[in-house]
Structures are given as C-alpha cells and as structure tokens.
Design an enzyme around this catalytic site. Structure first.
Site, short mmCIF file in Angstrom:
data_model
loop_
_atom_site.label_atom_id
_atom_site.label_comp_id
_atom_site.label_asym_id
_atom_site.label_seq_id
_atom_site.Cartn_x
_atom_site.Cartn_y
_atom_site.Cartn_z
N ASP A 160 0.82 -1.23 0.00
CA ASP A 160 0.00 0.00 0.00
C ASP A 160 0.85 1.27 0.00
O ASP A 160 0.49 2.26 0.63
CB ASP A 160 -0.94 0.04 1.22
CG ASP A 160 -1.80 -1.20 1.32
OD1 ASP A 160 -2.22 -1.66 0.26
OD2 ASP A 160 -2.03 -1.69 2.43
N HIS B 203 -4.32 -1.58 -6.16
CA HIS B 203 -3.51 -0.49 -6.71
C HIS B 203 -4.42 0.65 -7.11
O HIS B 203 -5.38 0.46 -7.84
CB HIS B 203 -2.72 -0.98 -7.92
CG HIS B 203 -1.68 -2.00 -7.56
ND1 HIS B 203 -1.20 -2.94 -8.43
CD2 HIS B 203 -1.03 -2.22 -6.40
CE1 HIS B 203 -0.29 -3.69 -7.83
NE2 HIS B 203 -0.17 -3.28 -6.59
P1 IMP Z 1 -3.86 -12.47 2.04
O1 IMP Z 1 -2.81 -12.11 1.05
O2 IMP Z 1 -5.25 -12.01 1.65
O3 IMP Z 1 -3.83 -13.93 2.40
O4 IMP Z 1 -3.55 -11.69 3.41
C1 IMP Z 1 -2.39 -11.96 4.19
C2 IMP Z 1 -1.87 -10.69 4.84
O5 IMP Z 1 -1.39 -9.81 3.84
C3 IMP Z 1 -2.93 -9.88 5.61
O6 IMP Z 1 -2.28 -9.25 6.70
C4 IMP Z 1 -3.38 -8.83 4.62
O7 IMP Z 1 -3.90 -7.67 5.24
C5 IMP Z 1 -2.06 -8.55 3.93
N1 IMP Z 1 -2.24 -8.08 2.54
C6 IMP Z 1 -2.55 -8.80 1.46
N2 IMP Z 1 -2.57 -8.04 0.37
C7 IMP Z 1 -2.25 -6.80 0.76
C8 IMP Z 1 -2.05 -5.57 0.07
O8 IMP Z 1 -2.17 -5.46 -1.15
N3 IMP Z 1 -1.70 -4.51 0.84
C9 IMP Z 1 -1.50 -4.60 2.18
N4 IMP Z 1 -1.66 -5.72 2.87
C10 IMP Z 1 -2.02 -6.81 2.17
#
Ligand code: IMP
Length: 476
Positions: free
Chosen positions: A21, A62
């Site tokens: 992010d 994004h």
């Molecule tokens: P997952 O990728 O949905 O399995 O999430 C695993 C961890 O990564 C969690 O803490 C989410 O909040 C974080 N996360 C996944 N994608 C993003 C992103 O694009 N930005 C920030 N955090 C992310």
C-alpha cells in the site's frame, strides 16, 4: 541497449519494501509516462510496453488518481494508456468473475483494452472453495487470525504447492472442464467438512458448506468460459515480450508480507521481491528496480508493526493520508518510517549486490506530512531485550517485542502538492529525504540507495523525479 524487435525488453521492476500500500499503482502510471516521453524524444516513436503482474492476486489494491476519478486495480496492471500490454503472468492467482469485473471497468476507460490483456495458461485459478476456505480458516484461527483480505489467496497457493485441486487457466479449455469442476468441487466439500466441521454453526456441516459454496459460485463457470479468450501459452507470451521495448513488473504487496522474508505467519502466500517477480513473469532479472515506500508507514491485517503510532496522532495521520484499504476498506494502522525494516527488505531483495545505477527509492505521500505538528521520525534501531539491534530478527515473536529508537527531523511546510520539481520541495523535506550521503543521514543516506522519485500528491504531475524527468529508468 538496442531497442529492436527480437531483442529482449528492458525490464523495470516496481516493488514495495515495507507492508504494501505504498503507491506502486500510481508509480506504474508515472513510469509508463516517463518511458513514453523519453522514447518519443529519443527515437521519435511510441515505445511498445508490457506491464506485467506476475505474483499475488486480488488481495492487492492499486490505486491511480486521474483528475477527479480514482481508479482501483487488483489483478489487472495499473495501465491507463492505449496500446500497452497488460499481462497476468504464471505466478498470479486469479478469480475469473472478479477479473472480468475489472476488465469491464478498464473497458470503460479504453474500449480496445481487451485486445491488450493476456493471462498465462499457467496462472492459478482461485476456485470458489478457496474463498470459502480463506474465510473458514480465519474463523477457526480466532484471535490468532492473519487478517487476510479474504480473497482466497492462501488456499489458492496451497493448492498449487500441494499439487492437488490445483487449477490453472490452461485447464479451462479442456472439453471435459465442467465435469472436472464438479469432481474437484465434491473433493473440496469433503475436505472443508473434514477440516472445519467444528466451526460453531447449526445444522449438518456438509449442507452448510454446500449452501455457502452455492452462494459464491454463482456465475463462476460462465466466467471461466468467458475468460479463456485472454489465455495464452508460454511461447505466445514470449512473442509479446520479444516485441516489447520495455517490460514493467508491477509488484504485489511488500517485503514485510513476503512468504519467506516477511513477518511469518502474518504474511501473504507468495514472494514479493523483484527477482521472483521477474522469474514468475518469464523475464530476465530487472535492469532497474524501484523500491517504493511512503515517508511514513502503514500496515493492514495482523502482525507486528514496531513503529505503529497510537491515538490521537494515529487518527490524525490516517485521516489526513486517507489510509483505508483499497481492497477491503479496512482502516490501516499507521506509524513512522522504519529504516531497520526497510534495510531488512533491501537486504532480502539483494539490493546491495545490484549495480548502484540499477536501483532506486521511490518515496510517496510527502504531502501527507506537510505541516505535521511535531518532529518527523525515522526508526534507526530497535531495542530488544535491553540491547540495541540494527536488524529484523528472524523470529516474528522477537520482532513483536522490538521497541524502535528514532532519529528526528524538522517537519516541512507545504503545500508540497503544488511543487512541480523536486528542487521546489521545502528544504526540511529534502533534508529528511536526502540527508548526507557520505555521513549517512536522511532516508537515502541511511539506506544507501539513491532516491529517484518522490510523490507529493496523488495526481501524475505530483511525482517529482530527482533527475527532473525519470530518464534514470532507461539505459544510458
Ligand atoms: P492475504 O494475502 O489475503 O492472504 O492476506 C495476508 C496478509 O497480507 C494480511 O495481513 C493482509 O492484510 C495482507 N495483505 C494482502 N494483500 C495486501 C495488500 O495489497 N496490501 C496490504 N496488505 C495486504
């Protein structure tokens, strides 16, 4: 470097070095603009560009702001220009109905965009039961949950690693795909019932799983039938790369969420580093790597965040900087820039071993700290068990106990958003960013990687290239 058909593309990676992010999407747009401008002036023709997402899935969010409109992309690369390839490469996990929704939004922007989208036949399909399993798993973990985006990312990658229930896009073209789907569906239901029957719901587990699945699989097979028009074989993808002058790798998440080097287990299920991005895209190691971070830090989901701010400062910064998730809308935790973590990230991404001219920092959201009432902080060390340390411990439990030590900088005055060149930024802001290279102060000096671009507002014109115009992105 010769830009001719048949030569390899010049590869630029746009990657995040903290918790995600940090503005990769908007910087992809700025990279495209800079590359276009230089090509036109140097070669008097438009460049052929391929922007590639090669890892992660719809967990990413994004955001690109163009004029009054805010655009969000999840799996489709952040491209808002006609005639640029948008490649979704082998290392991604993609849920067809969501993907098609994104394509529809992109079509509203460019009616010909469908001709420029390609998905690798080896990219993994996120199945409806992967979404369900993501939800059940988090419920089962209770207080220990990871705080996933609930986009089925973990289960999709697990299917890939387990080598069962692993559906990739090439399979959707099989004549017996529908039967295969129902066979896999039956197996998945059995597995979900075995694993999660203990969850506190009423009634029998099989019919509950069936009912939940039915809710989310509506339209899935139709989406599979529609999406195959975008699917290509590896050799076809290579043809596109061969004809491209420049390939831009758009990163997923950030190093803090890297499945090996992040704060395990509070991570995503894929790597996030530029070398993995390149190999998952079938591209050579990047010629240029931009490591992106904000001038402060944010994190969403569970897991340690040493420099996290408490209220009331946290609320003030979150609201000023509009720090709410693009994918989930969750409020992000906010804190100070963590040099110890950024250095860990650069170490894990092998930044030190790459030629100095090949690497650079992109620092975003400077305008959000304009007029900050107090000193701006950079964490330069951690206290752990009474000792001062300068590295991120491999054990996440230790990282959670680290207490940051800060260097303080004067706040800067704005409005930075009105600056149209790097030199116009307030001196205090430039001191915070550049410091002294020899004496190792300031963000750039402490990290030992040159700052290449800083952004002070969401619009394309708010990206301020340190060299004036982003010429750094291309070969000498
Ligand atoms: P997952 O990728 O949905 O399995 O999430 C695993 C961890 O990564 C969690 O803490 C989410 O909040 C974080 N996360 C996944 N994608 C993003 C992103 O694009 N930005 C920030 N955090 C992310």
């Amino acid at each position: 470097m010769k830009f001719a058909v048949g030569s390899r593309p010049w590869v630029i990676a746009n990657t995040d070095c903290i918790w995600g992010d940090n503005g990769k999407g908007r910087l992809t747009n700025n990279i495209i603009l800079a590359v276009m401008q230089h090509f036109l002036s140097l070669f008097r023709r438009e460049p052929r560009i391929a922007v590639v997402r090669s890892l992660g899935g719809a967990n990413a969010g994004h955001e690109v702001v163009l004029g009054e409109a805010k655009h969000a992309r999840h799996v489709l690369p952040s491209v808002y220009h006609p005639n640029v390839w948008m490649i979704i490469a082998a290392g991604t996990v993609v849920h067809p109905p969501w993907f098609l929704e994104e394509v529809e939004k992109a079509v509203a922007f460019d009616p010909n965009v469908r001709d420029w989208i390609r998905i690798s036949g080896r990219a993994t399909v996120t199945m409806p039961w992967d979404r369900l399993e993501d939800r059940y798993r988090e419920e089962a973990l209770g207080r220990g949950k990871i705080g996933t985006t609930q986009r089925g990312i973990g289960p999709s990658y697990e299917g890939l690693a387990r080598r069962v229930q692993n559906v990739h896009f090439a399979m959707l073209q099989r004549p017996d795909w529908t039967e295969e789907y129902h066979r896999l569906r039956g197996e998945a239901i059995g597995r979900l019932v075995r694993l999660y029957a203990h969850l506190p719901e009423e009634g029998d587990a099989t019919s509950q799983v069936e009912a939940s699945l039915a809710e989310i699989e509506d339209g899935f097979l139709d989406a599979c039938a529609e999406i195959v028009q975008y699917v290509v074989e590896c050799h076809e993808l290579e043809r596109i790369y061969e004809a491209a002058d420049v390939a831009i790798l758009e990163g997923n998440q950030g190093l803090g969420l890297h499945h090996l080097f992040g704060s395990r287990p509070f991570v995503t299920s894929a790597p996030t580093d530029p070398l993995s991005m390149a190999s998952a895209a079938m591209l050579p190691p990047p010629d240029r790597v931009l490591y992106v971070a904000k001038c402060f830090a944010t994190r969403v989901g569970a897991g340690p965040f040493p420099t996290k701010l408490d209220d009331p400062e946290a609320t003030r910064l979150r609201e000023t900087a509009r720090e709410f998730g693009t994918t989930t809308g969750r409020p992000r935790d906010v804190g100070w820039f963590d040099l110890v973590f950024a250095e860990h990230a650069l170490r894990c991404m092998a930044a030190r071993w790459l030629p100095a001219e090949a690497v650079g920092l992109g620092i975003t959201k400077l305008d959000c700290l304009d007029g900050w009432g107090g000193r701006v902080r950079l964490a330069t060390a951690y206290d752990l068990n009474g000792s001062e340390i300068y590295h991120v411990p491999d054990d996440t439990a230790s990282l959670a106990r680290c207490v940051p030590r800060y260097a303080e900088y004067d706040p800067w005055s704005g409005p930075s958003e009105q600056c149209r060149s790097f030199a116009e930024l307030d001196e205090a802001c430039r001191t915070f960013l550049l410091g002294d290279w020899e004496e190792r102060s300031g963000l750039q000096g402490l990290l030992g990687v040159r700052l290449r671009v800083a952004t002070a507002g969401p619009q394309p014109e708010n990206a301020l290239w340190v060299d004036g115009d982003g010429r750094w992105l291309l070969p000498e």
